[in-house]
Scaffold this active site. Sequence first.
Site, PDB file in Angstrom:
ATOM      1  NE  ARG A 171      -3.555  -2.238   2.792  1.00 38.87           N
ATOM      2  CZ  ARG A 171      -3.270  -3.380   3.412  1.00 38.87           C
ATOM      3  NH1 ARG A 171      -2.065  -3.557   3.945  1.00 38.87           N
ATOM      4  NH2 ARG A 171      -4.166  -4.340   3.494  1.00 38.87           N
ATOM      5  CE  LYS A 196      -6.381  -0.884   4.724  1.00 38.63           C
ATOM      6  NZ  LYS A 196      -7.692  -1.121   4.068  1.00 38.63           N
ATOM      7  CG  HIS A 264      -5.078   0.663  -4.092  1.00 35.22           C
ATOM      8  ND1 HIS A 264      -4.588   0.186  -2.898  1.00 35.22           N
ATOM      9  CD2 HIS A 264      -6.156  -0.115  -4.381  1.00 35.22           C
ATOM     10  CE1 HIS A 264      -5.339  -0.818  -2.473  1.00 35.22           C
ATOM     11  NE2 HIS A 264      -6.286  -1.019  -3.361  1.00 35.22           N
ATOM     12  NE  ARG A 267      -2.799  -3.558  -1.324  1.00 32.77           N
ATOM     13  CZ  ARG A 267      -2.412  -4.433  -0.403  1.00 32.77           C
ATOM     14  NH1 ARG A 267      -1.129  -4.716  -0.260  1.00 32.77           N
ATOM     15  NH2 ARG A 267      -3.306  -5.034   0.361  1.00 32.77           N
ATOM     16  CG  HIS A 290      -6.106  -8.994   1.644  1.00 29.26           C
ATOM     17  ND1 HIS A 290      -6.267  -9.266   0.302  1.00 29.26           N
ATOM     18  CD2 HIS A 290      -6.021  -7.641   1.728  1.00 29.26           C
ATOM     19  CE1 HIS A 290      -6.295  -8.140  -0.383  1.00 29.26           C
ATOM     20  NE2 HIS A 290      -6.152  -7.149   0.466  1.00 29.26           N
ATOM     21  CE1 TYR A 299      -6.651  -4.238  -3.369  1.00 32.44           C
ATOM     22  CE2 TYR A 299      -5.179  -5.882  -4.303  1.00 32.44           C
ATOM     23  CZ  TYR A 299      -5.431  -4.580  -3.927  1.00 32.44           C
ATOM     24  OH  TYR A 299      -4.472  -3.619  -4.108  1.00 32.44           O
TER      25      TYR A 299
END
Length: 317
Positions: A171, A196, A264, A267, A290, A299
């Site tokens: 990211r 994250k 993004h 990615r 993830h 995704y």
Amino acid sequence: MTEILPSDLPLLEATPQLLSARKDWLEQLQKTRRVAKLTVEAYERDSRQFLSFLCQHLGHIPDISDLSGLRVADMRSFLAYRRNMGVGSRSLGRGLAGIRSFFNFLTRAGLADVPAARIVRTPKQPKSLPKPLNIADALHIVDKKTQLDDEPWVASRNAAILTLCYGCGLRISEALSLTPADFSDKNATSIYVTGKGGKTRLVPVIPAVHEAIEDYLSCCPFILPPDQPLFRGVRGGKLQRAIVERAVQQLRASLGLPDSVTPHALRHSFATHLLSRGGDLRTIQELLGHASLSTTQIYTGVDTDRLMEVYKKAHPR
């Protein structure tokens, strides 16, 4: 009572009791529940936007008692108000999650109960995804020679960041959080990345990434302490993601590429190109950081047939 916050945020008017409860909630998220900093900042904005709307909607400074009296129609009015400002369904849904978190805190504290927030439906989320670049365009975007900036070190910096997005699947926020210490070993084949929720994962580093980083380090005009941000702005401070996004916007315009070309999207291209060349879905999940396989499926735009094919090949029965 008016809450005083940084000058780049609008003043928020609410009663002292409501402001105090909101402050306690945000502190609990950060200190007790250890929610990611970016999430806390997003929830702060969500609650601020809602209470600012409520002040106009009710015609007076809101109090905790006003929250308990909210109806589903009031919640829908807020969502309509935000949508009229051009906010999309995805952002509306995330914002509603922040507001519900605040209300849940008030309920647990015995201060208010807002059933309307639980009843109102979350806006239907769009299924559109960032479109991957083809391999040729992706390689062109990350090439130092393609960068538009006249300063050679800035062109090297931008190329290194974009190479991290495409070569490692990072990211943009993850790339900008890296330090020189992460690349102290020129022979390292992997680095640890914090994503994250503060979760750390191991990401392979291909030679092209090392080369891009070394090229940037060799021409960066600033002293880079090992534990400080690797990527710097033109004045030496930590580079902001908006600068990178603006550079890509100008780059895609000069190359005649669609608006879907973003950091993004690189990615997304990383995951899609791996998958198209036989990459294992579970491994790609780990590389992307993830939490669930279903997130990776959505995704990367994997269809059900492809998922079932991987499942049948991998399951021992």
